[in-house]
Design a protein around this motif. Structure first.
Motif, PDB file in Angstrom:
ATOM      1  N   ALA A   1       0.833  -1.210   0.000  1.00 17.53           N
ATOM      2  CA  ALA A   1       0.000   0.000   0.000  1.00 17.53           C
ATOM      3  C   ALA A   1       0.861   1.252   0.000  1.00 17.53           C
ATOM      4  N   ARG A   2       1.957   1.236   0.756  1.00 19.59           N
ATOM      5  CA  ARG A   2       2.861   2.396   0.774  1.00 19.59           C
ATOM      6  C   ARG A   2       3.442   2.648  -0.608  1.00 19.59           C
ATOM      7  N   VAL A   3       3.736   1.596  -1.347  1.00 16.89           N
ATOM      8  CA  VAL A   3       4.251   1.742  -2.710  1.00 16.89           C
ATOM      9  C   VAL A   3       3.147   2.255  -3.635  1.00 16.89           C
ATOM     10  N   LEU A   4       1.962   1.700  -3.497  1.00 17.51           N
ATOM     11  CA  LEU A   4       0.871   2.006  -4.420  1.00 17.51           C
ATOM     12  C   LEU A   4       0.431   3.461  -4.356  1.00 17.51           C
ATOM     13  N   VAL A   5       0.388   4.048  -3.162  1.00 20.47           N
ATOM     14  CA  VAL A   5      -0.101   5.427  -3.076  1.00 20.47           C
ATOM     15  C   VAL A   5       0.824   6.399  -3.802  1.00 20.47           C
ATOM     16  N   GLY A   6       2.063   6.000  -4.017  1.00 18.69           N
ATOM     17  CA  GLY A   6       2.967   6.818  -4.811  1.00 18.69           C
ATOM     18  C   GLY A   6       3.022   6.398  -6.266  1.00 18.69           C
ATOM     19  N   TRP A   7       2.594   5.166  -6.546  1.00 16.18           N
ATOM     20  CA  TRP A   7       2.672   4.641  -7.905  1.00 16.18           C
ATOM     21  C   TRP A   7       1.446   4.981  -8.742  1.00 16.18           C
ATOM     22  N   VAL A   8       0.260   4.954  -8.152  1.00 11.99           N
ATOM     23  CA  VAL A   8      -0.952   5.230  -8.919  1.00 11.99           C
ATOM     24  C   VAL A   8      -0.924   6.667  -9.440  1.00 11.99           C
ATOM     25  N   THR A   9      -1.634   6.884 -10.540  1.00 11.60           N
ATOM     26  CA  THR A   9      -1.761   8.238 -11.084  1.00 11.60           C
ATOM     27  C   THR A   9      -2.520   9.123 -10.110  1.00 11.60           C
ATOM     28  N   SER A  10      -3.605   8.581  -9.556  1.00 11.69           N
ATOM     29  CA  SER A  10      -4.366   9.272  -8.519  1.00 11.69           C
ATOM     30  C   SER A  10      -5.252   8.255  -7.816  1.00 11.69           C
ATOM     31  N   TYR A  11      -5.652   8.602  -6.600  1.00 11.31           N
ATOM     32  CA  TYR A  11      -6.600   7.752  -5.889  1.00 11.31           C
ATOM     33  C   TYR A  11      -7.360   8.610  -4.887  1.00 11.31           C
TER      34      TYR A  11
END
Length: 228
Positions: free
Chosen positions: A69-79
């Protein structure tokens, strides 16, 4: 257990058939809990290669899920995240509460999506969004899998914070879902302000049944009544 990693095939299909440039994946967590909100995450990922190990949040260990999750919040374009409270769930019912939480998440995004991939077979969102439902989308679609992990970790953190004031319920461990410890605390202490009072768990707790709420249709909508 081995699993097939999610792909962008549905996102590519929506781009090709609908001309959708911004496709968002939507997933929920907390639907079956006794306590806490229902939480929806809307995630936009584009067509980039996803982080290694991405899949349905339920298939990942707590440690790995939290790190991912820590990786994803920086990887996604937006959330963005949306919630419906226990009071709203009691008043509106789960389907309407899911829609409310999803709308809150979608409207909080910095861009308006052209299409939405919704995990499951039932479209609880509806218009004005163009929705594609995908059974087990949290395993097969990159954007939905990302939303699944972010939503789960965020809601688990919320429940751990709530649990600090209700130690006997062990919300940090069960996240408000049914468990022997959770049931034992309910039997002795009764529901907290964070519990859903229209849920059937109260049927098995004679001491607290007077607190149960039921939704009563009245033609113009639904309102709460007390069940005695």
């Amino acid at each position: 257990m081995p699993y097939e990693p999610p792909t962008h095939s549905v996102e590519r299909s929506l781009r090709a058939t609908l001309g959708a440039r911004t496709v968002v994946g939507v997933d929920e967590v907390g639907r079956g809990a006794w306590a806490g909100p229902v939480t929806v995450c809307a995630a936009v990922t584009g067509l980039r290669r996803p982080p290694e190990g991405l899949t349905d949040s339920k298939l990942i260990s707590v440690k790995r899920r939290t790190a991912l999750a820590r990786v994803l919040v920086g990887w996604v374009t937006s959330y963005a995240l949306g919630h419906a409270s226990p009071e709203e769930i009691d008043r509106l019912g789960m389907t309407a509460s899911l829609r409310l939480a999803a709308v809150r998440a979608l409207e909080a995004l910095p861009v308006r999506p052209d299409a939405v991939i919704l995990d499951g077979k039932h479209d609880y969102l509806g218009g004005p969004w163009r929705v594609r439902t995908v059974i087990k989308g949290d395993q097969s679609c990159v954007a939905v899998a990302a939303a699944s992990v972010i939503a789960k970790v965020h809601r688990d953190g919320m429940m751990a914070e709530i649990g600090a004031g209700h130690a006997r319920f062990c919300f940090a461990d069960n996240a408000g879902y049914p468990s022997p410890v959770h049931r034992a605390a309910l039997e002795e202490l009764g529901p907290t302000p964070h519990h859903r009072l229209s849920w059937s768990y109260l049927d098995a707790l004679p001491r607290w049944q007077h607190l149960k709420k039921v939704r009563i249709p009245d033609g113009g909508g639904e309102q709460l009544g007390l069940e005695f």
